[in-house]
Design a protein around this motif. Structure first.
Motif, mmCIF file in Angstrom:
data_model
loop_
_atom_site.group_PDB
_atom_site.id
_atom_site.type_symbol
_atom_site.label_atom_id
_atom_site.label_comp_id
_atom_site.label_asym_id
_atom_site.label_seq_id
_atom_site.Cartn_x
_atom_site.Cartn_y
_atom_site.Cartn_z
ATOM 1 N N SER A 277 8.438 -8.415 -3.857
ATOM 2 C CA SER A 277 8.483 -7.117 -2.822
ATOM 3 C C SER A 277 8.202 -5.916 -3.385
ATOM 4 O O SER A 277 7.467 -5.174 -2.593
ATOM 5 C CB SER A 277 10.042 -7.254 -2.469
ATOM 6 N N ASN A 278 8.428 -5.615 -4.504
ATOM 7 C CA ASN A 278 8.050 -4.402 -5.081
ATOM 8 C C ASN A 278 6.520 -4.253 -5.288
ATOM 9 O O ASN A 278 5.784 -3.171 -4.905
ATOM 10 C CB ASN A 278 8.405 -3.987 -6.556
ATOM 11 N N ALA A 279 5.777 -5.290 -5.585
ATOM 12 C CA ALA A 279 4.341 -5.476 -5.761
ATOM 13 C C ALA A 279 3.853 -5.152 -4.113
ATOM 14 O O ALA A 279 2.747 -4.499 -4.218
ATOM 15 C CB ALA A 279 3.878 -6.691 -6.309
ATOM 16 N N LEU A 280 4.227 -5.873 -3.478
ATOM 17 C CA LEU A 280 3.640 -5.780 -1.994
ATOM 18 C C LEU A 280 3.898 -4.397 -1.403
ATOM 19 O O LEU A 280 2.981 -3.758 -0.678
ATOM 20 C CB LEU A 280 4.380 -6.832 -1.245
ATOM 21 N N ALA A 281 5.090 -3.454 -1.897
ATOM 22 C CA ALA A 281 5.378 -2.189 -1.282
ATOM 23 C C ALA A 281 4.184 -1.451 -1.938
ATOM 24 O O ALA A 281 3.829 -0.377 -1.458
ATOM 25 C CB ALA A 281 6.727 -2.042 -1.748
ATOM 26 N N GLY A 282 3.903 -1.742 -3.159
ATOM 27 C CA GLY A 282 3.007 -0.950 -3.881
ATOM 28 C C GLY A 282 1.490 -0.833 -3.037
ATOM 29 O O GLY A 282 0.645 -0.213 -2.832
ATOM 30 N N VAL A 283 1.001 -2.184 -2.588
ATOM 31 C CA VAL A 283 -0.254 -2.411 -1.900
ATOM 32 C C VAL A 283 -0.108 -1.616 -0.562
ATOM 33 O O VAL A 283 -1.036 -0.960 -0.245
ATOM 34 C CB VAL A 283 -0.271 -3.908 -1.663
#
Length: 385
Positions: A277-283
Protein backbone atom coordinates in the motif's frame (compact mmCIF):
# COMPACT_ATOMS: atom_id res chain seq x y z
CA UNK A 1 5.86 -25.87 15.34
CA UNK A 2 7.32 -25.33 11.86
CA UNK A 3 10.97 -25.09 11.01
CA UNK A 4 12.19 -21.65 9.96
CA UNK A 5 13.20 -22.75 6.45
CA UNK A 6 12.23 -25.46 4.00
CA UNK A 7 14.69 -27.65 2.18
CA UNK A 8 12.34 -29.70 -0.02
CA UNK A 9 11.19 -28.44 -3.48
CA UNK A 10 7.62 -27.18 -3.52
CA UNK A 11 4.86 -28.93 -5.40
CA UNK A 12 1.05 -28.65 -5.28
CA UNK A 13 0.76 -26.67 -8.50
CA UNK A 14 -3.00 -26.67 -7.99
CA UNK A 15 -2.67 -23.98 -5.36
CA UNK A 16 -0.93 -21.55 -7.65
CA UNK A 17 -4.28 -20.81 -9.24
CA UNK A 18 -5.15 -18.76 -6.14
CA UNK A 19 -4.02 -15.71 -8.09
CA UNK A 20 -4.88 -12.13 -8.03
CA UNK A 21 -6.32 -13.82 -11.35
CA UNK A 22 -16.21 -8.87 -25.98
CA UNK A 23 -14.64 -6.27 -23.63
CA UNK A 24 -16.76 -5.28 -20.65
CA UNK A 25 -17.98 -2.05 -22.19
CA UNK A 26 -20.15 -4.19 -24.45
CA UNK A 27 -22.33 -4.65 -21.36
CA UNK A 28 -23.30 -0.99 -21.55
CA UNK A 29 -25.25 0.73 -24.30
CA UNK A 30 -22.77 2.68 -26.45
CA UNK A 31 -23.34 6.38 -26.77
CA UNK A 32 -22.82 8.05 -30.12
CA UNK A 33 -20.68 10.95 -29.05
CA UNK A 34 -17.43 12.77 -29.63
CA UNK A 35 -14.62 12.44 -27.10
CA UNK A 36 -15.56 13.95 -23.77
CA UNK A 37 -19.27 14.31 -24.51
CA UNK A 38 -22.38 12.21 -24.19
CA UNK A 39 -22.98 9.50 -21.61
CA UNK A 40 -20.72 9.88 -18.59
CA UNK A 41 -18.73 6.81 -17.57
CA UNK A 42 -16.67 5.29 -14.81
CA UNK A 43 -14.00 2.85 -16.01
CA UNK A 44 -12.19 0.24 -13.91
CA UNK A 45 -8.90 -1.22 -15.10
CA UNK A 46 -6.37 -3.69 -13.79
CA UNK A 47 -6.46 -7.05 -12.06
CA UNK A 48 -8.73 -9.41 -10.11
CA UNK A 49 -9.14 -7.14 -7.09
CA UNK A 50 -11.14 -4.74 -9.22
CA UNK A 51 -12.48 -7.08 -11.93
CA UNK A 52 -14.91 -8.62 -9.45
CA UNK A 53 -13.23 -11.98 -8.84
CA UNK A 54 -15.12 -13.96 -6.14
CA UNK A 55 -18.29 -11.93 -6.57
CA UNK A 56 -20.05 -15.26 -6.99
CA UNK A 57 -20.00 -15.92 -3.24
CA UNK A 58 -22.21 -14.47 -0.50
CA UNK A 59 -19.97 -15.38 2.41
CA UNK A 60 -18.54 -18.87 2.87
CA UNK A 61 -19.95 -22.27 3.82
CA UNK A 62 -18.28 -25.68 4.12
CA UNK A 63 -21.39 -27.35 2.67
CA UNK A 64 -20.29 -28.56 -0.75
CA UNK A 65 -23.64 -29.27 -2.43
CA UNK A 66 -26.69 -27.36 -3.60
CA UNK A 67 -26.58 -23.61 -3.02
CA UNK A 68 -23.85 -24.13 -0.36
CA UNK A 69 -26.24 -22.82 2.31
CA UNK A 70 -27.24 -19.89 0.13
CA UNK A 71 -23.69 -18.66 -0.53
CA UNK A 72 -23.33 -19.76 -4.17
CA UNK A 73 -24.98 -17.30 -6.53
CA UNK A 74 -24.16 -19.53 -9.52
CA UNK A 75 -26.54 -22.25 -8.30
CA UNK A 76 -29.28 -22.83 -10.87
CA UNK A 77 -31.35 -25.24 -8.82
CA UNK A 78 -29.84 -28.25 -10.57
CA UNK A 79 -26.23 -27.26 -11.18
CA UNK A 80 -23.82 -24.34 -11.36
CA UNK A 81 -23.41 -21.69 -14.04
CA UNK A 82 -20.64 -19.17 -13.39
CA UNK A 83 -21.84 -17.00 -16.26
CA UNK A 84 -24.82 -16.04 -14.09
CA UNK A 85 -22.33 -13.92 -12.13
CA UNK A 86 -19.38 -13.33 -14.48
CA UNK A 87 -21.25 -13.16 -17.77
CA UNK A 88 -19.23 -13.88 -20.90
CA UNK A 89 -15.99 -13.34 -19.00
CA UNK A 90 -16.49 -16.55 -17.04
CA UNK A 91 -15.30 -18.53 -20.07
CA UNK A 92 -12.07 -16.53 -20.40
CA UNK A 93 -11.35 -16.36 -16.68
CA UNK A 94 -11.34 -12.55 -16.55
CA UNK A 95 -14.24 -12.95 -14.07
CA UNK A 96 -15.88 -9.53 -14.22
CA UNK A 97 -18.74 -10.03 -11.82
CA UNK A 98 -22.11 -8.34 -11.79
CA UNK A 99 -21.19 -6.81 -8.42
CA UNK A 100 -17.65 -5.71 -9.28
CA UNK A 101 -16.52 -2.47 -7.68
CA UNK A 102 -17.50 -0.27 -10.62
CA UNK A 103 -20.89 -1.93 -11.06
CA UNK A 104 -21.59 -1.60 -7.34
CA UNK A 105 -21.22 2.17 -7.68
CA UNK A 106 -23.97 2.87 -10.25
CA UNK A 107 -24.70 6.43 -9.16
CA UNK A 108 -21.17 7.72 -9.78
CA UNK A 109 -21.71 8.05 -13.54
CA UNK A 110 -24.28 6.95 -16.09
CA UNK A 111 -22.27 3.99 -17.42
CA UNK A 112 -20.11 1.55 -15.47
CA UNK A 113 -17.42 -0.01 -17.65
CA UNK A 114 -15.15 -2.81 -16.43
CA UNK A 115 -11.98 -3.50 -18.44
CA UNK A 116 -10.11 -5.28 -15.64
CA UNK A 117 -9.19 -8.95 -15.93
CA UNK A 118 -8.28 -11.46 -13.23
CA UNK A 119 -4.58 -12.26 -13.36
CA UNK A 120 -3.54 -9.13 -15.26
CA UNK A 121 -0.10 -7.58 -14.85
CA UNK A 122 0.97 -4.07 -15.78
CA UNK A 123 1.97 -5.13 -19.28
CA UNK A 124 -1.65 -6.09 -19.90
CA UNK A 125 -2.62 -2.46 -19.28
CA UNK A 126 -0.05 -0.79 -21.56
CA UNK A 127 -1.01 0.00 -25.14
CA UNK A 128 0.25 -2.55 -27.65
CA UNK A 129 2.27 0.21 -29.31
CA UNK A 130 4.11 0.69 -26.01
CA UNK A 131 4.85 -2.97 -25.38
CA UNK A 132 1.46 -3.95 -24.00
CA UNK A 133 0.37 -7.57 -24.19
CA UNK A 134 -3.01 -9.07 -24.97
CA UNK A 135 -4.42 -11.26 -22.20
CA UNK A 136 -7.03 -14.00 -22.15
CA UNK A 137 -8.10 -13.23 -25.69
CA UNK A 138 -8.46 -9.47 -25.17
CA UNK A 139 -6.46 -6.49 -26.39
CA UNK A 140 -4.38 -4.54 -23.84
CA UNK A 141 -6.66 -2.60 -21.54
CA UNK A 142 -5.36 0.83 -22.59
CA UNK A 143 -6.25 0.02 -26.19
CA UNK A 144 -9.74 -0.96 -25.03
CA UNK A 145 -9.91 2.33 -23.12
CA UNK A 146 -9.31 4.22 -26.37
CA UNK A 147 -12.58 2.88 -27.76
CA UNK A 148 -14.42 3.69 -24.54
CA UNK A 149 -13.00 7.23 -24.45
CA UNK A 150 -14.23 7.83 -28.00
CA UNK A 151 -17.79 6.74 -27.23
CA UNK A 152 -18.33 8.00 -23.69
CA UNK A 153 -17.55 11.00 -21.55
CA UNK A 154 -15.12 9.27 -19.18
CA UNK A 155 -15.07 11.05 -15.84
CA UNK A 156 -13.38 8.57 -13.49
CA UNK A 157 -10.83 5.80 -14.07
CA UNK A 158 -9.97 3.47 -11.19
CA UNK A 159 -6.87 1.31 -11.40
CA UNK A 160 -5.81 -1.74 -9.38
CA UNK A 161 -2.52 -3.18 -10.62
CA UNK A 162 0.86 -4.35 -9.34
CA UNK A 163 -0.10 -7.31 -7.17
CA UNK A 164 0.51 -9.86 -9.87
CA UNK A 165 3.74 -8.12 -10.90
CA UNK A 166 4.88 -8.75 -7.31
CA UNK A 167 3.90 -12.43 -7.58
CA UNK A 168 1.21 -12.16 -4.92
CA UNK A 169 -0.36 -15.46 -6.00
CA UNK A 170 3.01 -17.19 -5.58
CA UNK A 171 3.31 -15.73 -2.08
CA UNK A 172 -0.11 -17.12 -1.16
CA UNK A 173 0.64 -20.50 -2.70
CA UNK A 174 3.99 -20.77 -0.92
CA UNK A 175 2.55 -19.79 2.47
CA UNK A 176 -0.30 -22.28 2.10
CA UNK A 177 2.09 -25.07 1.14
CA UNK A 178 4.36 -24.22 4.05
CA UNK A 179 1.45 -24.63 6.45
CA UNK A 180 -0.05 -27.75 4.93
CA UNK A 181 2.96 -29.65 3.65
CA UNK A 182 6.39 -28.38 4.60
CA UNK A 183 5.84 -27.20 8.16
CA UNK A 184 8.00 -24.15 7.66
CA UNK A 185 7.43 -20.41 7.61
CA UNK A 186 7.08 -18.52 4.35
CA UNK A 187 7.63 -14.93 5.43
CA UNK A 188 11.42 -15.09 5.40
CA UNK A 189 12.07 -15.95 1.77
CA UNK A 190 8.82 -14.40 0.47
CA UNK A 191 9.69 -11.02 1.93
CA UNK A 192 12.97 -11.19 0.04
CA UNK A 193 11.13 -12.20 -3.14
CA UNK A 194 8.72 -9.27 -2.87
CA UNK A 195 11.53 -6.84 -2.11
CA UNK A 196 13.36 -8.01 -5.22
CA UNK A 197 10.34 -7.33 -7.44
CA UNK A 198 9.09 -4.13 -5.84
CA UNK A 199 10.96 -1.56 -7.93
CA UNK A 200 10.02 -3.20 -11.22
CA UNK A 201 6.40 -3.67 -10.18
CA UNK A 202 5.99 -0.04 -9.13
CA UNK A 203 7.62 1.11 -12.36
CA UNK A 204 4.95 -0.89 -14.18
CA UNK A 205 2.21 0.77 -12.15
CA UNK A 206 3.62 4.17 -12.99
CA UNK A 207 3.80 3.35 -16.68
CA UNK A 208 0.20 2.10 -16.56
CA UNK A 209 -0.87 5.54 -15.38
CA UNK A 210 1.18 7.18 -18.13
CA UNK A 211 -0.44 4.92 -20.72
CA UNK A 212 -3.93 5.78 -19.49
CA UNK A 213 -3.14 9.48 -19.72
CA UNK A 214 -1.73 9.08 -23.22
CA UNK A 215 -4.90 7.36 -24.38
CA UNK A 216 -7.09 10.05 -22.89
CA UNK A 217 -5.00 12.85 -24.41
CA UNK A 218 -5.15 11.19 -27.82
CA UNK A 219 -8.93 11.00 -27.47
CA UNK A 220 -9.08 14.76 -26.94
CA UNK A 221 -9.55 14.91 -23.18
CA UNK A 222 -8.08 17.79 -21.23
CA UNK A 223 -6.03 16.68 -18.22
CA UNK A 224 -8.53 18.18 -15.78
CA UNK A 225 -11.64 16.72 -17.41
CA UNK A 226 -11.31 13.31 -15.77
CA UNK A 227 -9.73 11.73 -12.70
CA UNK A 228 -7.56 8.67 -12.10
CA UNK A 229 -7.72 6.88 -8.75
CA UNK A 230 -5.05 4.28 -7.97
CA UNK A 231 -6.11 1.84 -5.28
CA UNK A 232 -4.26 -0.64 -3.09
CA UNK A 233 -5.18 -4.11 -1.83
CA UNK A 234 -7.03 -5.28 1.30
CA UNK A 235 -5.75 -8.09 3.50
CA UNK A 236 -7.99 -11.16 3.07
CA UNK A 237 -6.67 -12.91 6.22
CA UNK A 238 -6.70 -11.69 9.83
CA UNK A 239 -4.02 -11.26 12.44
CA UNK A 240 -3.36 -14.17 14.78
CA UNK A 241 -5.28 -12.59 17.63
CA UNK A 242 -8.34 -12.18 15.40
CA UNK A 243 -8.42 -15.71 13.94
CA UNK A 244 -11.23 -17.92 15.24
CA UNK A 245 -9.32 -21.17 14.60
CA UNK A 246 -6.27 -22.46 16.49
CA UNK A 247 -2.92 -22.74 14.76
CA UNK A 248 -2.69 -26.47 15.45
CA UNK A 249 -4.93 -29.11 13.89
CA UNK A 250 -6.72 -28.93 10.55
CA UNK A 251 -9.60 -26.53 11.21
CA UNK A 252 -7.85 -23.64 9.50
CA UNK A 253 -7.62 -25.76 6.35
CA UNK A 254 -10.66 -28.03 6.29
CA UNK A 255 -13.22 -25.75 7.96
CA UNK A 256 -12.07 -22.17 7.72
CA UNK A 257 -10.03 -22.26 4.52
CA UNK A 258 -7.25 -20.06 5.92
CA UNK A 259 -4.17 -22.32 6.20
CA UNK A 260 -1.46 -19.95 7.42
CA UNK A 261 0.90 -20.07 10.38
CA UNK A 262 0.39 -17.32 12.97
CA UNK A 263 3.75 -15.78 12.16
CA UNK A 264 3.00 -15.72 8.44
CA UNK A 265 -0.51 -14.34 8.95
CA UNK A 266 0.80 -11.48 11.10
CA UNK A 267 3.51 -10.75 8.54
CA UNK A 268 1.00 -10.66 5.68
CA UNK A 269 -1.52 -8.51 7.56
CA UNK A 270 0.81 -6.04 9.27
CA UNK A 271 3.90 -5.99 7.05
CA UNK A 272 3.33 -7.18 3.47
CA UNK A 273 -0.04 -5.52 2.77
CA UNK A 274 1.06 -2.18 4.30
CA UNK A 275 4.35 -2.34 2.38
CA UNK A 276 2.49 -2.74 -0.91
CA UNK A 277 0.00 0.00 0.00
CA UNK A 278 2.76 2.43 0.90
CA UNK A 279 4.61 1.70 -2.34
CA UNK A 280 1.46 2.30 -4.39
CA UNK A 281 0.80 5.52 -2.48
CA UNK A 282 4.27 6.65 -3.51
CA UNK A 283 3.50 5.97 -7.18
CA UNK A 284 0.22 7.86 -6.93
CA UNK A 285 2.01 10.86 -5.42
CA UNK A 286 4.74 10.79 -8.05
CA UNK A 287 2.21 10.62 -10.88
CA UNK A 288 -0.21 13.16 -9.44
CA UNK A 289 -3.26 10.89 -9.16
CA UNK A 290 -5.53 10.22 -6.21
CA UNK A 291 -4.86 7.22 -3.98
CA UNK A 292 -7.45 4.97 -2.33
CA UNK A 293 -5.93 2.91 0.49
CA UNK A 294 -7.81 -0.36 1.01
CA UNK A 295 -5.41 -2.10 3.43
CA UNK A 296 -7.97 -2.06 6.27
CA UNK A 297 -11.10 -2.32 4.13
CA UNK A 298 -11.78 -5.95 5.25
CA UNK A 299 -10.76 -5.46 8.90
CA UNK A 300 -12.86 -7.84 11.00
CA UNK A 301 -14.46 -9.35 7.87
CA UNK A 302 -11.47 -11.42 6.69
CA UNK A 303 -11.47 -15.18 6.13
CA UNK A 304 -11.52 -16.88 9.56
CA UNK A 305 -12.03 -13.62 11.44
CA UNK A 306 -13.50 -14.02 14.94
CA UNK A 307 -16.06 -11.36 14.09
CA UNK A 308 -17.62 -13.52 11.36
CA UNK A 309 -19.00 -17.02 10.90
CA UNK A 310 -19.66 -19.53 8.15
CA UNK A 311 -23.16 -19.91 6.75
CA UNK A 312 -24.83 -23.20 7.74
CA UNK A 313 -28.08 -24.99 6.85
CA UNK A 314 -29.71 -23.10 9.73
CA UNK A 315 -27.74 -19.82 9.57
CA UNK A 316 -28.13 -17.94 6.31
CA UNK A 317 -25.34 -15.74 4.94
CA UNK A 318 -25.52 -12.16 6.06
CA UNK A 319 -23.71 -8.93 5.21
CA UNK A 320 -23.24 -8.27 8.92
CA UNK A 321 -22.06 -11.71 10.08
CA UNK A 322 -20.52 -13.45 7.04
CA UNK A 323 -16.94 -13.13 5.82
CA UNK A 324 -16.38 -10.55 3.11
CA UNK A 325 -13.55 -12.50 1.41
CA UNK A 326 -13.48 -15.91 -0.26
CA UNK A 327 -11.77 -18.73 1.62
CA UNK A 328 -9.27 -21.12 0.03
CA UNK A 329 -11.08 -23.58 -2.20
CA UNK A 330 -9.12 -26.68 -1.29
CA UNK A 331 -9.51 -29.97 0.57
CA UNK A 332 -12.97 -30.60 1.96
CA UNK A 333 -14.13 -27.11 1.06
CA UNK A 334 -13.80 -27.50 -2.73
CA UNK A 335 -16.39 -25.30 -4.42
CA UNK A 336 -16.16 -23.13 -7.50
CA UNK A 337 -12.74 -22.08 -8.80
CA UNK A 338 -9.49 -21.87 -6.85
CA UNK A 339 -8.63 -18.53 -8.48
CA UNK A 340 -11.51 -16.93 -6.56
CA UNK A 341 -9.73 -17.61 -3.26
CA UNK A 342 -8.71 -14.68 -1.04
CA UNK A 343 -10.58 -12.03 -3.02
CA UNK A 344 -13.43 -9.80 -1.80
CA UNK A 345 -16.66 -11.75 -2.28
CA UNK A 346 -20.19 -10.50 -2.99
CA UNK A 347 -20.36 -8.55 0.27
CA UNK A 348 -16.82 -7.28 -0.17
CA UNK A 349 -17.56 -6.13 -3.72
CA UNK A 350 -20.58 -4.16 -2.54
CA UNK A 351 -18.34 -2.55 0.08
CA UNK A 352 -15.75 -1.66 -2.57
CA UNK A 353 -18.48 -0.07 -4.65
CA UNK A 354 -19.43 2.05 -1.67
CA UNK A 355 -15.78 3.08 -1.26
CA UNK A 356 -15.71 4.15 -4.91
CA UNK A 357 -18.90 6.14 -4.48
CA UNK A 358 -17.45 7.92 -1.47
CA UNK A 359 -14.09 8.71 -3.08
CA UNK A 360 -15.85 10.03 -6.19
CA UNK A 361 -17.23 12.81 -4.00
CA UNK A 362 -13.69 13.72 -2.92
CA UNK A 363 -12.29 15.59 -5.88
CA UNK A 364 -8.84 15.86 -4.34
CA UNK A 365 -6.69 14.26 -1.66
CA UNK A 366 -5.87 10.69 -0.71
CA UNK A 367 -8.24 8.51 1.30
CA UNK A 368 -8.47 5.24 3.18
CA UNK A 369 -11.71 3.25 3.13
CA UNK A 370 -12.81 1.25 6.17
CA UNK A 371 -15.89 -0.65 7.32
CA UNK A 372 -18.02 -0.16 10.40
CA UNK A 373 -18.26 -3.27 12.60
CA UNK A 374 -21.71 -4.87 12.54
CA UNK A 375 -22.90 -2.91 9.50
CA UNK A 376 -23.27 -3.79 5.83
CA UNK A 377 -21.69 -1.90 2.93
CA UNK A 378 -23.55 1.28 3.85
CA UNK A 379 -21.24 1.52 6.85
CA UNK A 380 -18.12 2.10 4.74
CA UNK A 381 -16.39 5.41 5.44
CA UNK A 382 -13.31 7.37 4.38
CA UNK A 383 -10.49 8.85 6.42
CA UNK A 384 -7.94 11.27 5.03
CA UNK A 385 -4.45 9.95 4.36
Amino acid sequence: MPKSRRTTPRTLALLTAAALTLPAYALATPAVASSGSGTTATVSMGDSYISGEAGRWKGNSDTTSGSRDGTDRAWTGSGYDGSRVYGTTFASGCDRSDVSEVRSAPTVNQAQINLACSGAVSQNVFRAASGGQSFKGEAPQADQLASVAANYDVKLITLSIGGNDLGFSDVISTCVQDYMVWWSYCNDDQQAAVDGKMAGAMAGVGKSIDEIRAVMANAGYASGSYRIVLQSYPSPIPRTAENRYPESGWSRTNTGGCPFWNQDADWARDSLVPQISNALAGVAAAKGVQFLDLRDMLQGREVCSKSTRLATPTTAPSATTSEWARFLDYGTTVQGATQESFHPNYYGQLALGRCLTLVNAKTSGNWACRNTAGQDATGMYLTAK
